[in-house]
Design a protein around this motif. Structure first.
Motif, mmCIF file in Angstrom:
data_model
loop_
_atom_site.group_PDB
_atom_site.id
_atom_site.type_symbol
_atom_site.label_atom_id
_atom_site.label_comp_id
_atom_site.label_asym_id
_atom_site.label_seq_id
_atom_site.Cartn_x
_atom_site.Cartn_y
_atom_site.Cartn_z
ATOM 1 N N LEU A 136 0.931 -1.248 0.018
ATOM 2 C CA LEU A 136 0.048 0.004 0.097
ATOM 3 C C LEU A 136 0.927 1.339 0.003
ATOM 4 C CD1 LEU A 136 -2.774 -1.030 2.422
ATOM 5 C CD2 LEU A 136 -3.000 -0.647 -0.008
ATOM 6 N N ALA A 137 2.217 1.263 0.523
ATOM 7 C CA ALA A 137 2.955 2.355 0.739
ATOM 8 C C ALA A 137 3.581 2.631 -0.544
ATOM 9 C CB ALA A 137 3.862 2.012 1.900
ATOM 10 N N HIS A 138 3.818 1.350 -1.420
ATOM 11 C CA HIS A 138 4.114 1.760 -2.625
ATOM 12 C C HIS A 138 3.270 2.291 -3.842
ATOM 13 C CE1 HIS A 138 6.377 0.616 -6.441
ATOM 14 N NE2 HIS A 138 5.254 -0.017 -6.705
ATOM 15 N N ARG A 139 1.911 1.849 -3.468
ATOM 16 C CA ARG A 139 1.128 2.260 -4.243
ATOM 17 C C ARG A 139 0.340 3.391 -4.068
ATOM 18 N NH1 ARG A 139 -1.410 -2.256 -7.526
ATOM 19 N NH2 ARG A 139 -3.569 -1.260 -7.410
ATOM 20 N N HIS A 140 0.167 3.899 -2.915
ATOM 21 C CA HIS A 140 -0.087 5.284 -2.448
ATOM 22 C C HIS A 140 0.847 5.893 -1.598
ATOM 23 C CE1 HIS A 140 -4.058 3.978 -4.058
ATOM 24 N NE2 HIS A 140 -3.966 2.729 -3.491
ATOM 25 N N ILE A 254 -6.983 -6.071 -1.126
ATOM 26 C CA ILE A 254 -6.199 -4.861 -1.651
ATOM 27 C C ILE A 254 -7.072 -3.955 -2.244
ATOM 28 C CG2 ILE A 254 -4.605 -4.075 -3.232
ATOM 29 C CD1 ILE A 254 -3.211 -4.698 -0.878
ATOM 30 N N GLY A 255 -7.919 -4.398 -3.237
ATOM 31 C CA GLY A 255 -8.711 -3.631 -3.994
ATOM 32 C C GLY A 255 -9.918 -2.744 -2.991
ATOM 33 N N ASP A 256 -10.351 -3.481 -2.176
ATOM 34 C CA ASP A 256 -11.599 -2.819 -1.323
ATOM 35 C C ASP A 256 -10.926 -1.764 -0.345
ATOM 36 O OD1 ASP A 256 -13.052 -4.528 -2.590
ATOM 37 O OD2 ASP A 256 -13.877 -5.579 -0.680
ATOM 38 N N TYR A 257 -9.601 -2.238 0.186
ATOM 39 C CA TYR A 257 -8.766 -1.399 1.102
ATOM 40 C C TYR A 257 -8.514 -0.095 0.238
ATOM 41 C CZ TYR A 257 -7.425 -5.090 4.522
ATOM 42 O OH TYR A 257 -7.390 -5.939 5.457
ATOM 43 N N GLU A 258 -8.043 -0.085 -0.884
ATOM 44 C CA GLU A 258 -7.691 1.112 -1.613
ATOM 45 C C GLU A 258 -8.958 2.129 -1.599
ATOM 46 O OE1 GLU A 258 -4.049 0.235 -4.463
ATOM 47 O OE2 GLU A 258 -5.903 -0.781 -5.034
ATOM 48 N N GLN A 259 -10.154 1.678 -1.941
ATOM 49 C CA GLN A 259 -11.035 2.324 -1.881
ATOM 50 C C GLN A 259 -11.784 2.991 -0.471
ATOM 51 O OE1 GLN A 259 -14.715 0.850 -3.965
ATOM 52 N NE2 GLN A 259 -16.059 2.422 -3.290
ATOM 53 N N LEU A 260 -11.742 1.949 0.453
ATOM 54 C CA LEU A 260 -12.250 2.232 1.817
ATOM 55 C C LEU A 260 -11.278 3.238 2.514
ATOM 56 C CD1 LEU A 260 -13.746 -1.236 2.733
ATOM 57 C CD2 LEU A 260 -14.930 0.829 2.343
ATOM 58 N N ILE A 261 -9.858 2.852 2.312
ATOM 59 C CA ILE A 261 -8.823 3.830 2.943
ATOM 60 C C ILE A 261 -8.734 5.196 2.667
ATOM 61 C CG2 ILE A 261 -6.331 4.091 3.333
ATOM 62 C CD1 ILE A 261 -6.169 1.374 3.570
#
Length: 266
Positions: A136-140, A254-261
């Motif tokens: 997640l740190a890498h992607r965001h 991961i996909g859900d996390y990215e939206q929800l976070i």
């Protein structure tokens, strides 16, 4: 049959398991030098459990095949993100001011000397899994994230979490949805002084856990054993996992996390 299966069976005299064919796209990306996520994410993206490529007990035949191909057939270094963060005192990204590249790891002496002016985050997401944290740190790269590192509740880490709370940083938590994962979440809550269970589970709510288990859950009596936890929201989640006998690993979300976070940080 692909070149890796042919070479493995010719060299070892062993028959690769049927699911070995699913690794062909991964090996192709390795050979091409593509940057890969941590191993746990690689495994889950292919439909396996997160420890398949790290722990031989998960699937011995597939593990042996994966290890043989990656050590004997890959001529160049494999380009993947490492999740080896165990043993550090406190690792976060975009939480502590620093001229160094993120993520930043603090030792106990730094933690003791920290002041409010060093804390730049107003809210932060605590991630149980090392690999998910770094992916997640890498992607965001602008997100404020804290690596919880599984069971690693060392004293400096606890002091740092409590220091962030005292400075007014809002915390929410995401972890594996199995009996152990919910127990770790409840243990993390026990070190907090100012955060309610509902605040900590603002993303991973009991209702959201039911949905994730229904959509992505894998059956495993051993990973869904009954546990007794406090306070009630953690027990509710543990009960759901036990009754359904299903678990979900963070790599699946991961996909859900990215939206929800993203929504929570806004």
């Amino acid at each position: 049959m692909d070149q890796y299966l042919n070479a493995y069976e010719a060299a070892t005299g062993k028959i690769a398991p049927p699911e070995a064919v699913q690794l062909k796209p991964l090996f192709k990306r390795m050979a091409a030098g593509v940057l890969l996520p941590p191993k746990g994410q690689q495994a889950v993206d292919l439909g396996f459990t997160a420890h398949t490529f790290n722990d031989r007990h998960e699937n011995p035949q597939l593990y042996d095949y994966y290890q043989w191909v990656t050590t004997q057939m890959m001529t160049a270094p494999i380009h993947e993100l490492s999740a080896k963060l165990i043993g550090m005192a406190f690792t976060s990204t975009n939480v502590i001011k620093s001229a160094l590249p993120q993520p930043v790891t603090l030792n106990p002496w730094q933690i003791d000397q920290l002041t409010d002016e060093h804390i730049i985050a107003k809210q932060a997401v605590v991630i149980e899994n090392n690999g998910i944290f770094i992916w997640l740190a890498h992607r965001h790269p602008t997100w404020p994230l804290i690596n919880q590192s599984g069971n690693d509740f060392n004293e400096p880490y606890v002091r740092m979490i409590q220091r962030l709370e005292q400075a007014g940083v809002a915390l929410t938590y995401l972890g594996d949805l199995d009996s152990t994962g919910i127990r770790i979440a409840a243990q993390f809550f026990s070190i907090l002084k100012h955060t309610t269970a509902e605040q900590l589970l603002a993303i991973q709510t009991p209702q959201q856990v039911v949905e994730w288990l229904s959509l992505y859950g894998k059956i495993s009596p051993s990973r869904t054993r009954a546990v007794t936890l406090e306070p009630a929201p953690f027990q509710d989640e543990a009960n759901t996992i036990h009754v359904l006998e299903r678990f979900v690993e963070q790599e699946q979300l991961i996909g859900d996390y990215e939206q929800l976070i993203g929504n929570w940080l806004q």
